[in-house]
Design a protein around this motif. Sequence first.
Motif, PDB file in Angstrom:
ATOM      1  N   UNK A 262       0.947  -1.462  -0.005  1.00  0.00           N
ATOM      2  CA  UNK A 262      -0.044  -0.364   0.013  1.00  0.00           C
ATOM      3  C   UNK A 262       0.828   1.053  -0.344  1.00  0.00           C
ATOM      4  N   UNK A 263       0.931   2.249  -0.531  1.00  0.00           N
ATOM      5  CA  UNK A 263       1.153   2.960  -0.877  1.00  0.00           C
ATOM      6  C   UNK A 263       0.508   4.599  -0.616  1.00  0.00           C
ATOM      7  N   UNK A 264       1.374   5.029   0.275  1.00  0.00           N
ATOM      8  CA  UNK A 264       0.732   6.272   0.887  1.00  0.00           C
ATOM      9  C   UNK A 264       0.842   7.826  -0.032  1.00  0.00           C
ATOM     10  N   UNK A 265       0.382   9.050  -0.020  1.00  0.00           N
ATOM     11  CA  UNK A 265       0.065   9.744  -0.853  1.00  0.00           C
ATOM     12  C   UNK A 265      -0.486  10.737  -0.870  1.00  0.00           C
ATOM     13  N   UNK A 266      -0.010  12.256  -1.155  1.00  0.00           N
ATOM     14  CA  UNK A 266      -1.489  13.212  -0.426  1.00  0.00           C
ATOM     15  C   UNK A 266      -2.341  13.471  -1.987  1.00  0.00           C
ATOM     16  N   UNK A 267      -1.806  12.861  -3.169  1.00  0.00           N
ATOM     17  CA  UNK A 267      -2.606  12.639  -3.643  1.00  0.00           C
ATOM     18  C   UNK A 267      -2.036  11.500  -5.185  1.00  0.00           C
ATOM     19  N   UNK A 268      -3.271  11.476  -6.123  1.00  0.00           N
ATOM     20  CA  UNK A 268      -2.756  10.413  -7.077  1.00  0.00           C
ATOM     21  C   UNK A 268      -3.880  10.346  -8.689  1.00  0.00           C
ATOM     22  N   UNK A 269      -2.754  10.519  -9.269  1.00  0.00           N
ATOM     23  CA  UNK A 269      -2.863  11.000 -10.745  1.00  0.00           C
ATOM     24  C   UNK A 269      -3.705   9.676 -11.591  1.00  0.00           C
ATOM     25  N   UNK A 270      -4.694   9.793 -11.828  1.00  0.00           N
ATOM     26  CA  UNK A 270      -4.889   8.402 -12.416  1.00  0.00           C
ATOM     27  C   UNK A 270      -4.759   8.443 -14.470  1.00  0.00           C
ATOM     28  N   UNK A 271      -3.594   8.272 -15.101  1.00  0.00           N
ATOM     29  CA  UNK A 271      -3.704   8.016 -15.772  1.00  0.00           C
ATOM     30  C   UNK A 271      -2.954   7.131 -17.019  1.00  0.00           C
ATOM     31  N   UNK A 272      -4.839   6.260 -17.053  1.00  0.00           N
ATOM     32  CA  UNK A 272      -4.574   5.123 -17.588  1.00  0.00           C
ATOM     33  C   UNK A 272      -4.879   5.147 -18.722  1.00  0.00           C
TER      34      UNK A 272
END
Length: 466
Positions: A262-272
Amino acid sequence: MAYDLVVIGSGPGGYEGAIRASQNGLKVAIVERELLGGICLNWGCIPTKALLKSAEVFDKINHLSDYGLTGEKPGFDFEKVIGRSRAVAKQLNGGVGYLMKKNKIDVIEGFATLEPGKDAPKVVVKLTAGGTKDVEGKNVMLAVGARAREIPAIGAVSDGDRIWTYRNALTPKKMPKSLVVIGSGAIGIEFASFYRSLGADVTVIEALDRILPVEDVEVSAEALKAFEKRGIKFRVGAKVIKVETTKDGVAVAVEIAGKTETLAAEGCIVAVGIVANTDGIGLEKLGVEMDRGHVKNDSHGKTNVKGLFAIGDCAGPPWLAHKASHEAVHAADYMAGRKLSNLNPPIPGCTYATPEVASVGITEQGAKEKGLDVKIGRFPFKANGKAIAAGESGGFVKVIFDKKTGALLGAHLIGANVTEMVQGFCLAITMEATEEDLQGTVFPHPTMSEAILEASLDADGRMINL
């Protein structure tokens, strides 16, 4: 009013097709539901390049000592960086408006749907200002483009706050300290490069076994090393299981070789990837032939429905602005009975990260899969005088020739400014150039383009400067 052509969508394909049709003497209208210039100009190609330029300059400032220079510790105003990007998009949006007036193209603001018509489908526009308007034309060109693909089943859906698509990533509320980027295609890599340049902790997830999977294997490997050197982390061969928002940001669960992380971050960009904007506009009613959500067309852009053309992203890959523009201009010439441009031109692909990646034609692995007998030449920028002087010696040029005929089949580049250099290869393939033609061409010195000559010479074992 009856038109010779009604264009739906004003992205690069739509507005350039409309202009060419007008140049050909046709009466043209263009329907746009949002902003002239479409996604590419307003939310894609152009504003992302403005962001990446800011990042490139910031990178250079942070390495002044490499050039014998000194300066105070650099910083950035994130709001102004974003603001500059939006200003660039706005300027070009206004430019498209000017071009529409110059070419006497009627602009109709609203959402278009199609209904059966006599010579071509009838266009019914739900006007932005209210009400509806029927627009009839001898031909209709679908240039409706595409939107970001999301994956609701795993929670990879934009909320505009912590989970983003490219559109959100262009106008964030604040600079994130950390990001997870899902997808290592051009869009994902470009945003990863931008945010990393400004100091974000970035991790890119790719489902396949290498990043930039459409590129040549050697380019993918070189890119991975270069991006990792810049501090971008990668998880390849990783399946995203779940994307969830948390109190502090997002949690992205991935499975790699049977193990879950599990990767934790402030945000996620979906580029699929993308989804064509072909739903809800009446194509089913007309009986338009489709292929996985995209409109099927022929080499002139014609669909199976009389008077209906489709170009660009809505008509299938490659999903590139310059491909859309070429298709639209070709279709507009076809409608007017004009001399036609190349039916199957080489389509380059570019990734504007640091380093840049560019390619055209077949890859080495693609040539092997087709059973082609080829010879390959390579030349690294570390042996190129201009690259060394500029402090840009990473990367290489790779060329692929047919062994029997000498025809140039493909070119693959990674390094500084290669998105500008690749056009030389596009022209070479279009003109059916051979290795002999490239080897006999005089390249200016000192330039990074000399690597093209050296790589071509290397295919015959005659490289000079290495």
